[in-house]
Enzyme design. Structure first.
Site, short mmCIF file in Angstrom:
data_model
loop_
_atom_site.label_atom_id
_atom_site.label_comp_id
_atom_site.label_asym_id
_atom_site.label_seq_id
_atom_site.Cartn_x
_atom_site.Cartn_y
_atom_site.Cartn_z
N SER A 1 0.81 -1.21 0.00
CA SER A 1 0.00 0.00 0.00
C SER A 1 0.85 1.27 0.00
CB SER A 1 -0.95 0.00 1.21
OG SER A 1 -0.21 0.17 2.40
N LYS B 1 -5.98 5.08 8.00
CA LYS B 1 -4.80 5.82 7.54
C LYS B 1 -5.10 7.31 7.48
CE LYS B 1 -2.78 2.01 4.92
NZ LYS B 1 -2.67 1.37 3.63
#
Lengths: 740, 267
Positions: A586, A629
């Site tokens: 990611s 996040k």
């Protein structure tokens, strides 16, 4: 999952016939092989009670019969007859011997005959002095009498055997009298059950044979019997009710929460007697397979698999179609005492295993028997699509959970908040999580908040408070990490711009709590052999997927910029101040931005953080944990003070997953924070550098000044350096030129 | 000399090589109960010793195995062992008894008893369990000598049935000498005192003779075993005589209860 399945199965179970009862009874021929007897549903307790009453009656009736005048008279007569026979035979011999002046003597081990004089044995010197004919006569008389004595001595054991036989026959007759009329009542009550009737007949035969032994000798001298010796001897006639339906309608639905071998297939208990472990058929205990007979047995697959022998025992039972109780101590060689081998009991049960997918897939791969025994797979969705209709259904689910658990009802805003939370749990704005346990826990805590606030209904504030409290309790690690960043122990910039440095985002999940953590990713470039070095991988801190992501970057660079020249770049990428493992791809888009920045010397904005993976064509791809996040970077920025320029770049494909906290949403709405969906690297680099990414033009070149042009030019320069490296005077000078 | 309520001053326990082991314990029990001296008298049967020296002497085992010669050395060894064993058991059983003595005499049973008995003696003889042994020497001679003496005789069963229970006088009327002896024994033992009258229709006599605090009565009506069955007696007391001696032997053999035979004369 179980909660959803149980009501369905319970309804089906109610419509099924009630299964039969099962009991274990003693096997009189082979006591170590208890006999299983099936009775119609609900009749086992009656059978057990009838036998118990029979035993109680026998405890009184049997001694009474053996104490009766009739028995005592006949018993005395037998004993006396034996004594009399023996006494008369010896007395007659003694008399006969006496007539010939011979004495019958008892010796230490038997009998002897001796010549006598004046009623005493003749002393040897006197005997020697007798005339020879007298001595011969005495010897002849003794020899003749010895024949009689031998006959009597040999006859005595036969008389004794006759006495014992007579006593046994008398005992049998007496016992039959005592037993018959009592047992007839029991036999009549169960005459319709041949197997039970057969057992009662066996009990009758055993009682008649053994009742005298069970009755204590109350009058030892008379060799007769009196009070019961102890209760134990009669225990053999008891009935061990293994399974009884007790009038319950329908088939059973049993949930085994602790599927040990013993709990599953039953066990054989032991009792200590004089330091020795003893067991008998009454100590056989039913397992959940027995209790679920004719119905359903629900087992958590993980619990089943971690219990030694349980899984194999379950398969064995299903394959054989019967439950055989096995002693686990024997498997392990721990039982050295005598055990039992009870009759197996036929098994007619539907076993439902609950478990997560991974467990199913692993078990399916590892154990081919799974498909043989568990043919129906029900793969439950973890979530359901979110729509007005499903939201309404979900609201009802929330209401029913609250009702079933005795919680306060939720008002509409509270329910809406719970639905939001369900979407957050599903990590998808268009779905609702079906993880009922998580919801229940939140509802219980919200209920507590409402009760504390003395509210009749759970409000949105209660739900919010409950959810925040859950986060707060688990967030110590997150807070410490953020504190380290605020105190600049961990270096994360949230303003300005830097070359070769970008804020990546990772997700940390510990103890079921996940949070986002900003991470500084940096890159250095120089001429080289076309290699992008992943420092994490070099030191074995990077996982394979992360390494794959980095290798993709090399592919992207080569495919986009090194079309006519060799790839002459050496780049090193690292997660700064990362001391644990790094896994996942990611951060690959962030790494690519850092690499392009280092290559082009274009500074990247530090008030932005990046997440998303990238493919070799530069497309930014979806990642997991987008909400965490974003919130992780938002919390850091908020702690330092939101500037209005800060934000997070996420893959455009992740927009649908956004279920952000209310404060984040509000900050975005107010223009104090931003979330940028990015579809390609070009989009992202433009946002991060403020420069145009640039598309190849008709002449095949990128526009001057664009990031891509600068990258391609730099790579050409690196190639020149490599080409000229080693030629006289070319190395360092050319490198300096390339930097310019 | 101190006399116990029953008039006995000493119990003579007649022991021999085939005497039942439990007789010693029973003798100690009753000697203590009657508070009298106990003399353990092991009569080493000369008959067996003499027989073993006769050349053709042999014995047949009652446990099988047929005939075998009686060797003098073995016979002596076995008799010595029996005497030693009897003394050991006596010493052990009578450990708590104040007045006790043990003697071994080598003589015929009748001679031995005649030589040692004196006025006030109670002879106890252990009756062998097997009827065969009861018919053989030395028990037969010992029993004959005991019943032939003027002493009271107590027959001890090989396996006493119980150590508690009423003391029962088996009588033939309210004046039977066994009644007084049984009453005194019951008092000494702290047990219930019961009279069983053997005569048919004896109840009428007792209605007249019975005092206010008299014994419990039972009537045998020619069926003594049934009468005793319900009583579960500890000791039976009978009057000496042909009938009494026969009853005593029967009770010992069939009910495993010690039986005291008394002649009723004032001691």
């Amino acid at each position: 999952m179980q909660e959803a399945v149980k009501p369905v199965l319970a309804e089906d179970a109610r419509s099924r016939p009630s299964p039969p009862d099962w009991v274990y009874v003693n096997s009189f021929a082979k006591p170590d092989r208890p006999i299983a007897v099936q009775l119609p549903s609900g009749r086992a307790p009656g059978f057990s009670e009838a036998m118990r009453k029979l035993i109680e009656d026998l405890k009184i009736a049997a001694p009474a019969a053996f104490q009766s005048e009739d028995y005592q008279t006949r018993r005395s007569a037998i004993d006396e007859a034996f004594q009399k026979k023996q006494f008369e035979a010896f007395s007659a011999l003694r008399e006969k011997a006496g007539e010939k002046a011979i004495l019958l003597l008892r010796t230490p081990v038997g009998f002897a005959l001796a010549p006598s004089q004046n009623g005493q044995v003749v002393p040897p010197d006197q005997f020697a002095a007798w005339p020879e004919p007298k001595r011969r006569q005495a010897r002849a008389d003794i020899e003749a009498l010895e024949a009689d004595l031998e006959r009597i001595v040999r006859q005595t054991p036969q008389w004794d055997k006759q006495r014992r036989d007579d006593v046994r026959a008398l005992n049998r007759e007496t016992a039959k009298f005592a037993v018959d009329h009592l047992i007839e009542e029991v036999a009549a009550a169960f005459a319709d059950l041949p197997r039970v009737a057969q057992h009662i007949d066996t009990v009758r035969a055993d009682l008649i044979e053994n009742v005298p032994m069970f009755v204590a000798r109350s009058d030892g001298g008379e060799g007769q019997t009196g009070e019961p010796a102890q209760e134990a001897p009669f225990d053999r006639y008891e009935v061990n009710v293994l399974i009884a339906q007790n009038g319950a309608a329908g088939a059973p639905l049993v949930e085994e929460l602790h599927p040990t071998l013993g709990n599953l297939i039953g066990r054989i208990d032991y009792v200590s007697s004089h330091g020795v472990l003893m067991t008998n058929f009454r100590l056989i205990k039913a397992g959940s397979l027995h209790r679920a007979g004719g119905g359903y047995l629900l087992i958590d697959a993980r619990s089943l698999l971690i219990e030694p022998y349980s899984w194999t025992a379950l398969k064995r039972a299903l394959r054989r179609g019967e439950v055989a109780i096995e002693d686990v101590g024997r498997f392990l060689g721990l039982t050295s005492t005598v055990s039992l081998e009870p009759d197996p009991i036929p098994l007619e049960v539907k076993v439902v295993l609950f478990g997560d997918r991974l467990l199913y897939f692993m078990l399916s791969a590892a154990d081919p028997d799974l498909d043989e025994h568990f043919k129906i797979l029900a793969d439950f969705e973890d979530d359901l699509p979110r729509s007005p209709q499903s939201e309404a259904i979900f609201a009802r689910l929330v209401g029913s959970i609250a009702r079933r658990d005795g919680l306060k009802a939720l008002d509409a805003p509270a329910t809406a908040r719970v639905i939001e939370h369900a979407a957050r749990l599903a990590a998808h704005s268009g779905k609702l999580s079906l993880r009922v346990n998580d919801l229940r826990e939140a509802l219980i805590e919200a209920d507590f908040c409402a009760r504390e606030a003395k509210r009749d209904l759970v409000t949105r504030a209660d739900v919010e408070r409950a959810l925040q409290a859950r986060v707060r309790r688990a967030s110590r690690l997150r807070d410490r990490m953020q504190e380290a960043i605020i105190e600049r122990v961990a270096l994360i910039a949230t303003e300005g711009a830097r070359v070769g440095q970008v804020n990546g985002l990772s997700v940390v999940e510990i103890g079921g709590f996940a949070f986002g953590r900003p991470t500084r990713i940096t890159c250095q470039t120089r001429p080289g052999g076309g290699k992008v070095v992943d420092i994490e991988r070099e030191v074995e801190l990077g996982g394979p997927i992360h390494s794959k992501g980095v290798l993709i970057l090399a592919g992207f660079l080569a495919g986009r910029y090194a079309l006519d020249t060799p790839m002459s770049l050496f780049a090193s990428l690292v997660f700064e101040q990362s001391y644990g493992g790094v896994e996942g791809d990611s951060a690959s888009s962030a790494e690519l931005y850092a690499l392009l920045s280092a290559l082009t010397e274009a500074p990247l904005r530090q008030d932005l953080a990046v997440t998303g993976s990238v493919n070799q064509h530069g497309d930014v791809q979806a990642i997991g944990g987008a909400n965490e996040k974003i919130e992780g970077f938002f919390d850091l920025c908020a702690a330092r003070g939101l500037t209005g320029t800060q934000g997070v770049l996420i893959p455009a494909a992740n927009v649908q997953h956004l279920m952000l906290r209310e404060d984040v949403v509000k900050a975005c709405a107010d223009g104090r924070f931003a979330v940028y969906p990015v579809a390609s690297i070009d989009d992202g680099i433009a946002l991060l550098t403020g420069l145009e990414a640039g598309q190849r033009q008709a002449d095949g070149a990128f526009p001057p000044g664009s990031v891509n042009r600068r990258a391609e030019d730099r790579l050409h320069a690196f190639a020149d350096i490599r080409r000229n490296f080693g030629k006289d005077g070319a190395g360092p000078a050319a490198n300096a030129e390339a930097k310019r | 000399m101190t006399r116990a309520p029953l008039g006995f001053t000493r119990m003579v326990l007649g022991l021999h090589q085939s005497a039942p082991r439990r007789a010693t314990a029973l003798a100690v029990e009753f000697a203590a109960l009657f508070d009298i001296e106990l003399l353990g008298l092991f009569i080493e049967d000369l008959g067996l010793r003499h027989l073993s020296s006769i050349p053709f002497a042999r014995e047949i085992s009652s446990l099988g195995g047929g005939w075998r010669p009686i060797e003098p050395a073995r016979a002596t060894r076995e008799l010595d062992f029996a005497a030693g064993d009897a003394e050991r058991r006596f010493a052990e059983a009578a450990r708590g008894l104040g007045r006790r003595r043990f003697e071994v005499v080598r003589a015929g049973a009748a001679e031995a008893l005649a030589a040692i008995l004196r006025s006030g003696d109670l002879v106890m003889i252990g009756a062998p369990l097997a009827a065969a042994e009861r018919a053989a020497e030395p028990f037969a001679s010992l029993l004959e000598a005991a019943f032939g003496s003027s002493a009271a005789v107590m027959l001890a069963p090989a396996r006493p049935a119980r150590s508690a229970g009423p003391i029962v006088a088996i009588a033939s009327g309210p004046d039977d000498p066994s009644i007084a002896a049984a009453a005194a024994s019951a008092e000494a033992a702290g047990e219930e005192f019961v009279v069983v009258d053997l005569r048919a229709g004896a109840a009428e006599d007792w209605l007249a003779a019975r005092r206010a605090a008299g014994p419990r009565l039972a009537f045998a009506d020619d069926a003594l075993p049934q009468a005793l069955q319900a009583l579960r007696e500890r000791l039976a007391v009978v009057s000496r005589g042909a009938v009494g001696d026969r009853i005593a032997l029967t009770i010992v053999a069939t009910r495993s209860v010690p039986t005291l035979s008394v002649d009723g004369r004032e001691r």
